[in-house]
Design an enzyme around this catalytic site. Sequence first.
Site, PDB file in Angstrom:
ATOM      1  N   LEU A 273       0.866  -1.173   0.000  1.00 44.46           N
ATOM      2  CA  LEU A 273       0.000   0.000   0.000  1.00 44.46           C
ATOM      3  C   LEU A 273       0.906   1.226   0.000  1.00 44.46           C
ATOM      4  CD1 LEU A 273      -2.714  -0.798   2.735  1.00 44.46           C
ATOM      5  CD2 LEU A 273      -2.997  -0.930   0.260  1.00 44.46           C
ATOM      6  N   ASP A 274       0.453   2.298  -0.609  1.00 44.37           N
ATOM      7  CA  ASP A 274       1.211   3.542  -0.545  1.00 44.37           C
ATOM      8  C   ASP A 274       1.344   3.992   0.903  1.00 44.37           C
ATOM      9  OD1 ASP A 274       1.316   3.565  -3.296  1.00 44.37           O
ATOM     10  OD2 ASP A 274      -0.259   5.071  -3.549  1.00 44.37           O
ATOM     11  N   LYS A 275       2.372   4.773   1.169  1.00 48.75           N
ATOM     12  CA  LYS A 275       2.620   5.253   2.531  1.00 48.75           C
ATOM     13  C   LYS A 275       1.402   5.942   3.124  1.00 48.75           C
ATOM     14  CE  LYS A 275       5.559   8.451   5.153  1.00 48.75           C
ATOM     15  NZ  LYS A 275       6.707   9.398   5.090  1.00 48.75           N
TER      16      LYS A 275
END
Length: 259
Positions: A77-79
């Site tokens: 997942l993106d940050k």
Amino acid sequence: PISAPAATAERPPPIIDAADRRLIESCVLYQDDELVVLDKPAGLAVQGGTGQSRHLDALAAVLARRDGTAPRLVHRLDKDTSGLLVLARTAPAARWLTAAFRNRQAGKTYWAVVAGVPSPDRGVIDLAVAKQAGAGGERVGADPGAGKRAVTRYETLDQAGSVAAWLALYPETGRTHQLRVHCAVLGSPILGDRKYGGVGAVIAGLSAGTRLHLHARALALPRPDGTTLRLRAPLPAHMRTTFGELGFDRNRAGEAGEP
């Protein structure tokens, strides 16, 4: 003469303080002998990178088995994206989980708040994306010619006039930043996503309007034994605040919380 290869130094175990240990333990939504599912908070990076020493890949050591083996990431997942993240506890589990995500057997539902209202209010975005060179970190863009195919189904669950909308997003492929690019191309960038939406991704007057409003809400994982593991992650605090300020009715989700 060829010199003998230098001995490879063993990587020291990560130093995890008490606060980070409590954080990771509080993120666990489900675990068994094969896997562990976390509700990842927005702002926590999944893997390390330049200038990124605090990340989940290292903190996962908190969830190690008795033999010291830490669970392994099987997707990302993106940050700044919150929600469901799966880690494998064993090598066989890592293989079937990786295959489930790669072969589109894992059903995924994301919730997003977007600036503006998409038209039509539901549909399919079938638009290839590709990585683009340039400053500002990892970035992708629409590239129908040379990009990799990316497909996202979406539906509008509620809206605040013409200002904003709450979307359920169902990615059928798993390209980097796919949902963020597709929403921007649709003309309704994800709230707080200045990277792909620019100033159009900001709505004045919202308490948390500068934060990314993308949440991995639900997941359906088919197991090798024929059963399906179904999980949901509650909305993070900043999205709950925005829902309240925009007047979204969460009862309108219906089955949109399940893939």
